[in-house]
Structures are given as structure tokens and as C-alpha cells.
Design an enzyme around this catalytic site. Structure first.
Site, PDB file in Angstrom:
ATOM      1  N   ASP A 159       0.742  -1.322  -0.009  1.00 42.52           N
ATOM      2  CA  ASP A 159      -0.056  -0.017   0.107  1.00 42.52           C
ATOM      3  C   ASP A 159       0.865   1.251   0.087  1.00 42.52           C
ATOM      4  O   ASP A 159       0.480   2.169  -0.526  1.00 42.52           O
ATOM      5  CB  ASP A 159      -0.881  -0.014   1.136  1.00 42.52           C
ATOM      6  CG  ASP A 159      -2.241  -0.983   1.074  1.00 42.52           C
ATOM      7  OD1 ASP A 159      -2.366  -1.532  -0.209  1.00 42.52           O
ATOM      8  OD2 ASP A 159      -2.804  -1.305   1.875  1.00 42.52           O
TER       9      ASP A 159
ATOM     10  N   TYR B 281     -10.050  -1.091   2.717  1.00 46.00           N
ATOM     11  CA  TYR B 281      -9.654  -0.837   3.743  1.00 46.00           C
ATOM     12  C   TYR B 281      -9.252   0.643   4.176  1.00 46.00           C
ATOM     13  O   TYR B 281      -8.938   1.286   3.632  1.00 46.00           O
ATOM     14  CB  TYR B 281      -8.340  -1.617   4.002  1.00 46.00           C
ATOM     15  CG  TYR B 281      -8.671  -2.977   4.778  1.00 46.00           C
ATOM     16  CD1 TYR B 281      -8.846  -2.993   6.112  1.00 46.00           C
ATOM     17  CD2 TYR B 281      -8.252  -4.257   4.138  1.00 46.00           C
ATOM     18  CE1 TYR B 281      -9.205  -4.436   6.629  1.00 46.00           C
ATOM     19  CE2 TYR B 281      -8.488  -5.512   4.535  1.00 46.00           C
ATOM     20  CZ  TYR B 281      -8.974  -5.535   5.876  1.00 46.00           C
ATOM     21  OH  TYR B 281      -9.333  -6.626   6.506  1.00 46.00           O
TER      22      TYR B 281
END
Length: 681
Positions: A332, A416
Site C-alpha cells: 500500500d 480498507y
């Protein structure tokens, strides 16, 4: 160039005024901006971002199809920063990663705003060096690409889907798994989800069994995997709809957090002072929040502890080995630019109390500045009892309250959401905590699956991990530090231990980079002590800070897997390297589609000495997530992190001067009554 807090330098630059669409040219006017310059680590201003974009364009490096995959401050090396004094000239440099969407050519540019020069241009080989991070513009084009592909449309029809307007293709990082058709191509893998209507949350309805591999440069589907037609879960899960959640409960009474006299911290030009702590707030488009020059004021001395602290990378690898999902492992920070995904925080929702917010100024894909309001939250909060003792001999009863300073930011990466929290405590402790929340990735649930949980009827959530790597450029009371591994040592019954009650501690000095590649061991109580090579306490021992890991599982993918090769940092809890300003990211500079082996494995290959040196610690920690029904439709926060604790850094408890109370609710020397009031306060 003139630098310093009193003499900001002037930069003449071209600012875009309009686009000549017909000719494909940009027309500019000339203006003068004055980026205020007080410190080498000062965050880039909007004017500086514009100046950087214009400077790079002036050197012929920007075409009509060029995008800025990254544009950020190129931080000076440590010695330059430490030697800086107010008024000294500073060379303001930027790093830009340029991607040509028409050709796929990538260039890394280093340029000086102060000198108005481009210092270097490096062209990237996508096969060996990887790809730039994924751009927002590319994510938006995927919808058109897959819906124009006949094979993908037929796969939707096979599943009974005729209204493609309610299908939500979800573009995801492809990784690098040796898929022949992807070699050297800029690719994304696309899973899809269905909405029942525009306001319905698509995560509840995965269209499983099919994935499209997309070439972003050629703008086409290069491979379609249609493995199985699986049922699409029907049950809706709209956590923002009262019809689904039910009426809000009315039993929670308000909690008001007030500081009538204001906060105990001060902020000046991004420098925060709180109690004995001082540090500079930075914000990087890749890492997000950065803490610079974290130091403790001890009388008239400012004692450094950590020169630079940041979340340098994270990986979220999934466990499903099916042909549709084996490639799921997301970096990420490097693949999605974590800092670019930052949320604007809201008072009363994300932060409570007397809040100071830092806005972020980031460059968009066109190299233009965009402002993110309230990107970083700073506040202090009560944290229970700091220390307490009721003495049976003197009848003294003393209690002190712990307080901590909180510096945090939140990001959303796809499904998320992550909150990253640095905590500074009155007793010199430093803590880092990650709060993972949001919506779990979903699939169609196959009965008795070995790789997923059923979180709702027919709805699966694959097992996965969240693994984070924090880079800690240590500076415990000076540049030269050393690291010792500390462990419990149990002793057998024998002449020196006749009753078997004895245990002691084993200390192992880590002398080289190869020796300092370590795993946590909770059963051994394994911690790592970072000590000064020069400074000692009044007992004659080196002053130190101790890294205390949580010791949860590391990367669970097979060591021979592509995931382990690319995320080698996540196979160990600790790496220690000799400081090198070029070594910033544990998985390498361009992790997107990188073949692996970059970052920490390459850094430690030289096996440099780390004893009594300027060193950097890299700590990996995280959680294994077996999703529960309670994690659906939105996941309560799951916590993980680590602690840095002073060990001999102080000569005694540094909080003896903390007052017994800062409100009327806490009695001084109050005995039982004081205890009761303190409890309620």
C-alpha cells in the site's frame, strides 16, 4: 539563492493559464512566487510544487501524456540537516517520477528549485526496476477498458448480469508472478463487484470466479481468467443505512473532553513542543506522516532519540491460492502511495479534544498542488495512572496521571481504512500503533473453504495478513549507536541455582548487518536495545532505548514464493543497516511489478559494520486476519504496533515532577478520599 527564515528565496516560474486543446499545447504566464524557507525539512508549499512542475516542463520532460506518478521533497542528507543553522542557504530539491501514459516510459528526475536546474534524469527499465505507483487516473480508466472487452462482457452475461452500469470493476496491483503476457507491461488485475442500485455497497456482492488482466498503456484486457461461475451473494450490507443497521442506540451519554486553558503543546512552523518532547512534522506523498528529529529536552540539553521515523512500507498478502486470487498481495505504501490516500479528519469523529490540525499539500497527477484539509491530527489525552504508591510505613499516598501526545493520520486504500498513530508519553516512551478498519475483501464462499471465512450467507472473506515496516533512523544521544539483542535466560538446577528459581538475561551484540536480521520471539522475551556509543548515565552505562516488539507471525507465504521474494522485509522482525540516505524503502524504490530482491536484501548484502555507527532500524510487525462475522459489514478496529522505551536514558524516573493533578478533581496527598476523587476524575 538566498535561504533562511528571514530571507526567503525568490523563484520565477511559469504557471499554467490555459490549455490550447486544438494544438495540444499548454500556454503559460510568468509570475514570481516566494516559497518561505525556514528549514531544510520544511514541507513543500503549493508554490514550490508549481515551481517544480514548471522547472521540469522547462527542460522538455513533460508532454501532453506525461503524468507525475510522484512529486515530493528530496530530503537533504542527515549531516546537512544537522549542520543547518537559521539563515543558512538551503538547496531545495525535489524528486519526480514521470510516467508517459502513451508509451509507458518512466523517468526519475532530481531537480533543484534553488538553482533552477535538473540535476539528473534516469530512465527506468520496467522489467528489472519495476513500475511507478498506480495513478488515480489509471484506476478510473479501468472501468471503460473492461466494459469494452467482449470476453469480460460475456463473462458477466454467463453470471446473469446484463446491466453493466451496476458492475464496479475493482483495479488492483498485479504484483509480479512471472505471468508471460505481463512482462514489461504496465498492468492491473481487475476483480468485479455488483451493486443492486447506486447507493448499495458493492463489497457485499462479489462477482467471483473471473478476473481481467489489463494493460494500462495499450488500454485493453490482455488475459481473462474465467475459472468458475459462482453464486453472487444477495444479502445487502449497507452500514450507513438505518434500514440495515436499525435505529441508533440512545443509551450512550456524551463524553466531553475539554482543556479550558488550551493544550499543553505549541506548534511553530511544523515544530511541535510538548512537555520535554520536540519534533518536526513532515508529510510525504508516499509514506504519509513523518516525524523528524524527535528529541527530549533534559534541562538545557536537547537530547536526540530518533532522527526520522515513518511507515516505510506495508504488504497485505492473501491466502487464497485459486487461479482468480493467488496474486493478491498489496504494497500500500509503494504501489498506491499511502500519503496520497490521506483522509481529511473531522473533529468529534476522528479526533476528540483540543485539536491542532496540519493540512497536507500534495502534487496531483498533473504536477499541480492539491490541498488536503486536516490531514494530520495532533492532540493530547489522558492515559490512566502514570505511577502510584500508598506506603504502609509513612502512610503517604501518591498518584500521578499519565498523559500522551497523539500524532495521527488516516488513509483509505480501496476497501480498507488504516489509522497510523504515534504516541509520546511523559516518561519518555514512544509508541506506534496501527488501527485497521474498513471493509474486508470479499469472495463467494465455497463450503468448508480452507482459505476464507463465511461472514454472511454465501459471502466469503479470504484469510490475509497486514504487515507493516517502520523505518527508524535512530540517534540515541548522538549519531553513533549500537544494538544488543536481549533475551531471557532460564537456568537449570545446579550448584549455583539449587532451588531452580534463578533466571537471568542474555545479551548479544549485533555487530554487522547480516547478524542483525532477526525475528521476534515472545517466549524468549526478545527485545533490542539501541544504545549510545558515547553517552553514559550516572551509573556509567550507555544510555539506551529498547525496541519491544509484539512478536506476532511474520509473512506466511512460502519462502520460495514470488510474494516472499518481493516482500522479503516481512520475513524478519528486525533489520539494522548502516545509514545511507538513498536507502529509504524496505522493498525498493519502485515496488509496483518489481521482480523482487530490492530493498533490504540488497541493502544488507554488503554486510556493513553496524556497531558504533550511524544506523537505521527497520521493524516489521502486524496481524493475521481470519475474518469474523463481527467484521462484517464494516470491521471494528484491529490494533497492532510496537514500543520504544527508555532504558538508562534517564538517571531516575523522569516524571517525579508531574503534579498530582491538573484539575480540582484530584486531591493532593488525599489518602482514601483523594484516591476516590482521582478515580472519578
Amino acid at each position: 539563492m538566498r535561504g533562511g527564515s528571514d530571507t526567503p528565496y525568490l523563484v520565477a516560474l511559469r504557471v499554467q493559464c490555459l490549455d490550447d486543446i486544438g494544438a495540444g499545447r499548454r500556454v503559460y504566464g510568468v509570475v514570481t512566487v516566494t516559497p518561505v524557507q525556514t528549514h531544510p525539512l520544511q514541507r513543500l508549499s503549493a508554490d514550490e510544487i508549481r515551481a517544480a512542475r514548471a522547472l521540469i516542463d522547462d527542460h522538455g520532460l513533460v508532454s501532453a501524456t506525461t503524468k507525475f506518478a510522484l512529486l515530493g521533497l528530496e530530503e537533504p542528507d542527515k549531516m546537512t540537516v544537522l549542520g543547518h543553522r537559521p539563515g543558512d542557504p538551503v538547496d531545495r530539491r525535489v524528486r519526480a517520477v514521470l510516467l508517459d501514459l502513451a508509451t509507458g516510459v518512466t523517468r526519475i528526475v532530481l531537480a533543484s528549485l534553488s538553482r533552477r536546474t535538473v540535476d539528473s534524469v534516469e530512465e527506468v527499465d520496467p522489467v528489472t526496476d519495476g513500475q511507478p505507483a498506480i495513478l488515480l487516473e489509471e484506476l478510473m480508466t479501468v472501468d471503460e477498458i473492461v466494459k469494452a472487452d467482449p470476453g469480460w462482457c460475456e463473462a458477466m452475461r454467463r453470471r446473469g448480469i446484463t446491466d453493466l452500469d451496476l458492475v464496479r470493476p475493482c483495479p488492483l496491483a498485479a504484483g509480479n508472478f512471472g505471468i508471460p503476457g505481463e512482462r514489461g507491461r504496465r498492468a492491473l488485475h481487475v476483480l468485479s463487484f455488483l451493486q443492486h442500485r447506486p447507493e448499495d455497497h458493492a463489497w457485499a456482492h462479489p462477482i467471483d470466479g473471473v478476473v481481467a488482466y489489463v494493460d494500462l498503456i495499450e488500454k485493453k484486457v490482455i488475459e481473462l481468467i474465467d475459472d468458475a461461475v459462482l453464486p453472487i451473494p444477495e444479502e445487502e450490507a449497507n452500514h450507513d443505512d438505518p434500514a440495515y443497521t436499525g435505529p441508533p442506540r440512545t443509551t450512550l451519554k456524551p463524553i466531553e473532553i475539554t482543556q479550558p486553558e488550551g493544550p499543553s503543546f505549541t506548534v511553530e512552523d511544523d515544530v511541535v513542543s510538548w512537555e520535554n518532547w520536540t519534533f518536526r512534522v513532515g508529510f510525504d506523498p508516499r509514506e504519509g506522516l513523518v516525524l523528524h528529529q524527535l528529541s527530549w529536552r533534559d534541562g538545557d540539553r536537547l537530547r536526540p532519540v530518533v532522527y526520522r521515523a515513518s511507515l516505510a512500507e506495508m504488504v497485505v498478502p492473501y491466502a487464497d491460492p485459486s487461479p482468480v486470487r493467488f496474486w493478491q498481495s498489496y504494497f500500500d505504501v509503494g504501489e498506491y502511495l499511502l500519503g496520497q490516500q490521506v483522509n481529511s479528519l473531522e473533529l468529534g469523529c476522528d479526533c476528540l479534544g483540543e485539536i491542532h490540525y496540519f493540512d497536507a499539500v500534495l502534487a496531483d497527477g498533473d504536477g499541480e498542488p492539491r490541498d488536503v484539509r486536516n490531514a494530520v491530527c495532533l492532540h493530547e489525552e489522558d492515559f490512566g495512572v502514570l505511577w502510584k504508591h500508598t506506603d504502609i510505613f509513612t502512610e503517604s499516598a501518591e498518584t500521578r496521571r499519565q498523559r500522551r501526545l497523539v500524532i495521527s493520520f488516516f488513509v483509505t486504500v480501496g476497501n480498507y481504512d488504516y489509522g497510523f498513530y504515534w504516541y509520546l508519553y511523559l516518561d519518555g516512551t514512544i509508541q506506534f500503533e496501527v488501527k485497521a478498519t474498513g471493509v474486508v475483501a470479499t469472495s463467494s464462499y465455497k463450503p468448508d473453504s480452507a482459505y476464507a471465512s463465511e461472514v454472511a450467507p454465501g459471502l466469503g472473506a479470504p484469510y490475509h495478513q497486514h504487515l507493516y515496516c517502520v523505518r527508524l533512523d535512530m540517534m540515541v544521544d548522538g549519531l553513533d549507536n549500537a544494538v544488543d539483542e536481549m533475551e531471557i535466560q532460564q537456568l537449570p538446577i545446579g550448584p549455583a541455582n539449587p532451588n531452580g528459581n534463578a533466571f537471568t538475561r542474555r545479551t548479544t551484540r549485533l555487530r554487522s548487518e547480516a547478524e542483525a536480521v532477526r525475528t521476534a520471539d515472545p517466549m524468549a522475551g526478545r527485545t533490542w536495545l539501541i544504545s549510545s556509543s558515547d553517552a553514559t548515565n550516572r551509573l556509567g552505562r550507555p544510555v539506551a532505548y529498547e525496541l519491544r516488539p509484539e512478536g506476532r507471525p511474520l509473512l506466511l507465504a512460502d519462502p520460495a514464493s514470488a510474494t516472499a521474494n518481493r516482500a522479503a522485509f516481512a520475513t524478519k522482525s528486525l533489520w539494522v543497516t548502516r545509514y545511507d540516505p538513498a536507502e529509504r524503502f524496505p522493498a525498493g524504490d519502485l515496488i509496483n511489478q518489481h521482480p523482487g530482491g530490492a530493498g533490504l536484501p540488497a541493502f544488507v548484502a554488503a554486510d556493513r559494520a553496524i556497531e558504533d555507527q550511524d544506523i537505521v532500524l527497520w521493524h516489521t510487525f502486524g496481524a493475521v486476519h481470519y475474518p469474523r462475522p463481527e467484521d462484517w459489514p464494516v470491521m471494528p478496529v484491529e490494533y497492532c504496533g510496537f514500543t520504544l522505551r527508555p532504558v538508562g536514558f534517564f538517571d531516575r524516573n523522569p516524571t517525579l515532577d508531574v503534579p498530582s493533578g491538573t484539575t480540582d478533581h484530584c486531591g493532593h496527598h488525599g489518602g482514601q478520599g483523594g484516591h476516590e476523587q482521582h478515580h472519578h476524575g
